[in-house]
Design an enzyme around this catalytic site. Structure first.
Site, PDB file in Angstrom:
ATOM      1  CG  ASP A 455      -1.996   1.086   1.034  1.00  0.00           C
ATOM      2  OD1 ASP A 455      -1.840   2.101   0.615  1.00  0.00           O
ATOM      3  OD2 ASP A 455      -2.987   0.945   2.203  1.00  0.00           O
ATOM      4  CG  HIS A 456       3.026   4.136  -3.015  1.00  0.00           C
ATOM      5  ND1 HIS A 456       4.157   4.028  -2.258  1.00  0.00           N
ATOM      6  CD2 HIS A 456       3.491   4.660  -4.420  1.00  0.00           C
ATOM      7  CE1 HIS A 456       5.279   4.687  -3.237  1.00  0.00           C
ATOM      8  NE2 HIS A 456       4.884   5.092  -4.219  1.00  0.00           N
ATOM      9  NE  ARG A 457      -4.183   3.678   1.431  1.00  0.00           N
ATOM     10  CZ  ARG A 457      -5.466   3.215   1.778  1.00  0.00           C
ATOM     11  NH1 ARG A 457      -6.281   4.112   1.817  1.00  0.00           N
ATOM     12  NH2 ARG A 457      -5.322   2.086   2.239  1.00  0.00           N
ATOM     13  CB  ILE A 459       4.974   0.804   2.095  1.00  0.00           C
ATOM     14  CG1 ILE A 459       4.386  -0.203   3.383  1.00  0.00           C
ATOM     15  CG2 ILE A 459       6.213   0.265   1.734  1.00  0.00           C
ATOM     16  CD1 ILE A 459       4.398  -1.608   3.397  1.00  0.00           C
TER      17      ILE A 459
END
Length: 486
Positions: A455-457, A459
């Site tokens: 999850d780029h939010r 990591i």
């Protein structure tokens, strides 16, 4: 107090709303004991056996196998004092049969759609209890003649059916309204075709033009029988014309298709994957690793006396690598909670498992506190329980990080979708013998490819890359990594 107890389908965990009855373990007339399993039910997460709340004799079963029942609905009636004498019909509300008819109260909760063609022309819906109309939820308005709006480009129903009245001469010329042009089927040319959606789909599947048919249903609507009759009728001879060759698109009937209901585990998985894919911004990175040393370490481990009866696989080392990498990068084991990020000090490690009922992801609770032997035993028990279809909803709840072993299918890697509430999932690919540069020379080595979705939010690229690199370093040389990190 009544001796007949009605047992309702309970909520089997985490707000489940329905379940499918897979198998009845008892039948009408059986004597049962307290907590004896009486029915096997499949929920959105797993198949579970439900025990009896009372001892006694089965008096009635309200739903057959294969029925989907809402939570709180009656499923079985139990006579808690079968030796007290016969039971009157009015007491139980259900006759003694293998599948007795439910009482009027239970039938009132079941909505049955009328069959096609059973509704009288001009009425809304079909007849329902109390003189009302059966609709999708509850009951609609009372039966009354239907009022239809004038259709654009069409004619009123009376104009289409009533004979034309003779035109009398008038002393003064009046505006003349041109009569609509009717086609060969009695409908206004270019007007809409009345047909239900299932009938339209059947016509499309069979290649029948609805506009060319004369409807035999209410208000001239086209029915399923009209379409089937047209499809089976011999084609009319057409005059021979010379035209450019046109390749017609292939058309297949419904008998060449299979329709599988979406329910149970499949429905739950679809909802979760759709929600996750369109909620969490996914990023996937890949890493190819030489696992030759790790595979040799597994061979030495299997030879040890205390490990001879333990299932040892490469997935065990992957799980250990993930748990150690989480200790070095705790932010990976977290959840996005809107206005905050919840970092968890425990790892409920999910292992994706393919079962006959679909994909499930049971997890090992607090896996980071287990020894390597404890982790191996927990993974073996998890897989065996999943294959037997006995995984409980509790075992599939609360996961924090997941591994999916696509390598067992001969696949190199993948781009897995995050389970809802988790921030990372690792795909472990097949271990293959490939040419690899080792100590300056090309040699055959045992190589795998890892795929990490996160999850780029939560990591960013740096954290995700370091986490994946540490997993790869452990699998490349597990003994050195253990000495360096622990």
């Amino acid at each position: 107090m009544s001796r007949i107890k009605t047992f309702n389908l309970p909520d089997l965990g985490e707000g489940l709303t329905e379940g499918e009855i897979l198998a009845w373990l008892v039948k009408v007339g059986d004597d049962i004991e307290l907590n004896q399993p009486i029915v096997e039910v499949e929920t959105a997460k797993a198949a579970v056996e439900i025990p009896a709340k009372w001892a006694g004799r089965v008096q009635a079963i309200f739903h057959p196998e294969g029925t989907t029942v809402e939570v709180g609905s009656p499923i079985i009636a139990i006579d808690t004092d079968p030796n007290a004498g016969p039971i009157e019909q009015s007491t139980t509300g259900a006759p003694a049969a293998d599948l007795p008819t439910p009482s009027a109260a239970s039938l009132a909760a079941v909505e049955v759609a009328p069959e096609e063609g059973m509704v009288e022309p001009g009425l809304i819906g079909g007849v329902a209890p109390g003189g009302r109309t059966a609709v999708l939820v509850g009951y609609g308005p009372r039966n009354a003649p239907a009022k239809r709006r004038p259709r654009k480009g069409g004619v009123p129903a009376q104009a289409a059916t009533a004979p034309a009245a003779p035109v009398q001469a008038a002393p003064a010329p009046a505006p003349v309204v041109p009569a609509p042009t009717l086609n060969g089927n009695g409908r206004p040319a270019g007007g809409p075709v009345l047909a239900k959606p299932p009938v339209r789909k059947l016509a499309k599947d069979l290649g029948v033009d609805l506009a060319a048919l004369t409807g035999s249903g209410p208000l001239g609507s086209i029915t399923r029988e009209d379409v089937q009759r047209a499809a089976s009728a011999p084609a009319a001879a057409e005059p021979l014309t010379v035209a450019a060759p046109v390749t017609a698109a292939a058309s297949f009937g419904a008998d060449r298709e299979q329709r599988i209901p979406v329910k149970g585990v499949r429905k739950f998985t679809a909802e979760n994957m759709s929600r996750s894919a369109f909620t969490a911004p996914h990023v996937t990175e890949f890493l190819t690793v030489d696992m030759t040393r790790a595979m040799k370490a597994l061979d030495r481990l299997r030879e040890r006396r205390e490990w001879r009866d333990v299932r040892v696989s490469p997935l065990l080392l992957v799980a250990k690598a993930v748990l150690l990498a989480v200790k070095r990068h705790p932010m990976v084991n977290s959840t996005w909670a809107g206005d905050e990020i919840v970092v968890k000090d425990y790892v409920n490690l999910g292992i994706a498992a393919a079962t006959e009922r679909g994909l499930i992801v049971p997890n090992i609770k607090d896996a980071g506190r287990l020894s390597l032997r404890g982790l191996a035993d927990a993974m073996t028990d998890l897989v065996q329980t999943a294959k037997a279809g006995k995984t409980s909803p509790a075992d599939m709840s609360g996961g924090t990080l997941t591994i999916t072993n696509v390598g067992v299918f001969g696949v190199d890697t993948g781009t897995p979708i995050l389970p809802p509430g988790e921030s990372a999932i690792l795909a472990f690919g097949a271990v293959r013998e490939l040419p690899w540069v080792h100590k300056g020379k090309v040699k055959p080595r045992l190589v795998t490819t890892l795929g990490l979705s996160f999850d780029h939010r939560i990591i960013d690229g740096e954290l995700g890359s370091k986490f994946l690199r540490d997993i790869g370093d452990f699998l490349a040389d597990p003994e050195a990594a253990l000495l360096a990190w622990t």
